[in-house]
Design an enzyme around this catalytic site. Structure first.
Site, mmCIF file in Angstrom:
data_model
loop_
_atom_site.group_PDB
_atom_site.id
_atom_site.type_symbol
_atom_site.label_atom_id
_atom_site.label_comp_id
_atom_site.label_asym_id
_atom_site.label_seq_id
_atom_site.Cartn_x
_atom_site.Cartn_y
_atom_site.Cartn_z
ATOM 1 N N THR A 30 -0.520 -9.118 22.443
ATOM 2 C CA THR A 30 0.392 -9.872 22.107
ATOM 3 C C THR A 30 0.703 -11.628 23.277
ATOM 4 O O THR A 30 0.548 -12.674 22.257
ATOM 5 C CB THR A 30 2.102 -9.280 21.872
ATOM 6 N N PHE A 37 1.075 -5.090 15.211
ATOM 7 C CA PHE A 37 1.503 -5.235 13.772
ATOM 8 C C PHE A 37 2.611 -4.713 12.879
ATOM 9 O O PHE A 37 3.461 -5.422 12.026
ATOM 10 C CB PHE A 37 0.911 -3.707 12.681
ATOM 11 N N HIS A 123 -10.816 2.245 17.563
ATOM 12 C CA HIS A 123 -11.181 1.337 15.838
ATOM 13 C C HIS A 123 -11.932 0.102 15.616
ATOM 14 O O HIS A 123 -12.071 0.000 14.642
ATOM 15 C CB HIS A 123 -9.601 0.643 15.375
ATOM 16 N N CYS A 131 -24.732 -5.569 8.291
ATOM 17 C CA CYS A 131 -24.502 -5.026 7.096
ATOM 18 C C CYS A 131 -24.855 -3.746 5.769
ATOM 19 O O CYS A 131 -25.506 -2.715 6.576
ATOM 20 C CB CYS A 131 -26.447 -5.848 6.676
ATOM 21 N N CYS A 153 -25.791 -10.459 3.654
ATOM 22 C CA CYS A 153 -26.729 -10.458 4.922
ATOM 23 C C CYS A 153 -27.484 -11.375 4.523
ATOM 24 O O CYS A 153 -28.333 -11.646 3.999
ATOM 25 C CB CYS A 153 -27.500 -9.079 4.923
HETATM 26 P P1 NAD Z 1 1.767 -1.048 17.627
HETATM 27 O O1 NAD Z 1 1.978 -2.229 17.004
HETATM 28 O O2 NAD Z 1 2.519 0.411 16.570
HETATM 29 O O3 NAD Z 1 2.377 -0.954 18.571
HETATM 30 C C1 NAD Z 1 2.037 -1.963 19.562
HETATM 31 C C2 NAD Z 1 3.373 -1.575 20.669
HETATM 32 O O4 NAD Z 1 3.194 -2.618 21.411
HETATM 33 C C3 NAD Z 1 4.898 -1.864 20.206
HETATM 34 O O5 NAD Z 1 5.679 -1.022 20.653
HETATM 35 C C4 NAD Z 1 5.345 -3.098 20.741
HETATM 36 O O6 NAD Z 1 6.632 -2.814 20.559
HETATM 37 C C5 NAD Z 1 4.485 -3.181 21.480
HETATM 38 N N1 NAD Z 1 4.337 -4.223 22.205
HETATM 39 C C6 NAD Z 1 4.101 -6.172 21.404
HETATM 40 N N2 NAD Z 1 4.365 -6.528 22.573
HETATM 41 C C7 NAD Z 1 4.080 -6.048 23.914
HETATM 42 C C8 NAD Z 1 4.578 -6.953 25.300
HETATM 43 N N3 NAD Z 1 4.648 -7.899 24.866
HETATM 44 N N4 NAD Z 1 4.637 -5.674 26.422
HETATM 45 C C9 NAD Z 1 4.288 -4.946 25.981
HETATM 46 N N5 NAD Z 1 4.543 -4.022 25.209
HETATM 47 C C10 NAD Z 1 4.699 -4.519 23.654
HETATM 48 O O7 NAD Z 1 0.167 -1.008 17.568
HETATM 49 P P2 NAD Z 1 -1.081 0.028 17.925
HETATM 50 O O8 NAD Z 1 -0.404 1.331 18.066
HETATM 51 O O9 NAD Z 1 -1.408 0.156 18.576
HETATM 52 O O10 NAD Z 1 -1.535 0.268 16.140
HETATM 53 C C11 NAD Z 1 -1.564 -0.944 15.366
HETATM 54 C C12 NAD Z 1 -2.699 -0.973 14.866
HETATM 55 O O11 NAD Z 1 -3.605 -1.812 14.906
HETATM 56 C C13 NAD Z 1 -3.682 -0.416 15.694
HETATM 57 O O12 NAD Z 1 -4.381 0.630 14.954
HETATM 58 C C14 NAD Z 1 -4.643 -1.154 16.075
HETATM 59 O O13 NAD Z 1 -6.304 -1.183 15.592
HETATM 60 C C15 NAD Z 1 -4.546 -2.522 15.354
HETATM 61 N N6 NAD Z 1 -4.226 -3.621 15.689
HETATM 62 C C16 NAD Z 1 -4.773 -4.264 16.644
HETATM 63 C C17 NAD Z 1 -4.727 -5.479 17.315
HETATM 64 C C18 NAD Z 1 -5.398 -5.949 18.784
HETATM 65 O O14 NAD Z 1 -6.590 -5.081 18.473
HETATM 66 N N7 NAD Z 1 -5.208 -7.311 19.459
HETATM 67 C C19 NAD Z 1 -3.802 -6.082 16.456
HETATM 68 C C20 NAD Z 1 -3.121 -5.675 15.678
HETATM 69 C C21 NAD Z 1 -2.992 -4.456 15.635
#
Ligand code: NAD
Length: 252
Positions: A30, A37, A123, A131, A153
């Site tokens: 983030t 999500f 993931h 493809c 493709c």
């Molecule tokens: P999650 O959304 O379940 O949990 C994310 C956690 O990170 C939350 O508890 C949130 O409070 C915390 N968080 C957010 N910003 C933060 C910060 N700056 N510092 C510390 N903590 C922070 O995410 P998840 O468990 O990774 O699961 C969601 C699914 O979505 C995953 O399977 C993933 O594949 C996918 N996803 C991936 C991405 C990416 O690749 N960057 C982004 C969104 C979702």
């Protein structure tokens, strides 16, 4: 536990362990500009979890590729972002011999871009497309520049699928991820609510047998009760920088 105390304890655990594995979730990215999500700007909040699951699954991809790609292009074709300080710190920690591997749920390729060598992505990777006909791999740039909504493709003209695990599909690198996590001496979870299975299950399995679970996250996770250290922060970068600084001082 106060932040100061928590950081000291993490440094102590890291210095003692010769097998530390890091598990990361959306919260580590983030700060790089990619929303998670479940957070305030996350699509589970803005669009609703059911709606997202209804599109981001393998059946919708197969039956309604136009619906799938409209959504995917809007929310998953990440703009080119740079890794956050937390990603860079993890790469440094690997170089310093402090961590063995990163197991990630993220699909943003930022650990690899920051320089971590051993990254187990369960993931998939949004940088790649495959493809569905001949298996040729494409970079996401090909899809960005593709003149139509549904990318196909250039060899066999079949539809391309993002190399990410959709709902209804098996995770990638299952055994590697499970072995690394359950075999670790110290496990450090960063930026995950630990609600997404099976990875959360591996962490739970680890916590059943070992004490040394560290969780660095904003807000609660499913395994806070099992952690030796739980550090609440919204800047994983600052926390990791401080940890590395203290380890370096310790080593002098
Ligand atoms: P999650 O959304 O379940 O949990 C994310 C956690 O990170 C939350 O508890 C949130 O409070 C915390 N968080 C957010 N910003 C933060 C910060 N700056 N510092 C510390 N903590 C922070 O995410 P998840 O468990 O990774 O699961 C969601 C699914 O979505 C995953 O399977 C993933 O594949 C996918 N996803 C991936 C991405 C990416 O690749 N960057 C982004 C969104 C979702």
């Amino acid at each position: 536990m106060a932040q100061e105390q928590a950081i000291n304890r993490i440094v102590e655990l890291l210095s003692r362990s010769n097998n530390t594995v890091v598990v990361t979730g959306a919260g580590i990215s983030t700060e790089a500009g990619i929303p998670d999500f479940r957070g305030e700007k996350g699509i589970y909040r803005t669009l609703g979890e059911r709606y997202v699951l209804g599109i981001l699954n393998i059946d919708t991809f197969r039956r309604e590729p136009d619906t799938f790609y409209e959504f995917y292009r809007q929310y998953f074709m990440f703009p080119p972002v740079e890794p956050s300080p937390a990603h860079f710190m993890l790469a440094k920690m690997e170089k310093m011999g402090l961590i063995k591997a990163v197991v990630t749920q993220n699909i943003d390729n930022l650990h690899q871009k920051a320089g971590n060598k051993r990254v187990v992505a369960v993931h998939g990777n949004a940088e790649r497309f495959i493809c569905t006909g001949c298996g040729t791999r494409f970079k996401s740039q090909y899809v960005v520049e593709f003149p139509e909504l549904i990318p196909t493709c250039d060899k066999c003209e079949q539809i391309l699928k993002p190399d990410v695990v959709l709902f209804g599909e098996h995770i990638q690198n299952y055994l590697d991820a499970r072995d690394l996590i359950t075999g670790a001496k110290l496990l450090v979870v960063i930026g995950s609510s630990l609600t997404v299975y099976p990875l959360a299950g591996f962490v739970k399995e680890f916590s059943t047998f070992y004490q040394d679970l560290v969780i660095i996250n904003k807000g609660p996770t499913q395994l806070d009760h099992a952690a030796a250290v739980k550090l609440n922060t919204d800047s994983t970068g600052e926390v990791l920088e401080e940890i590395v600084r203290r380890v370096e001082l310790h080593r002098r």
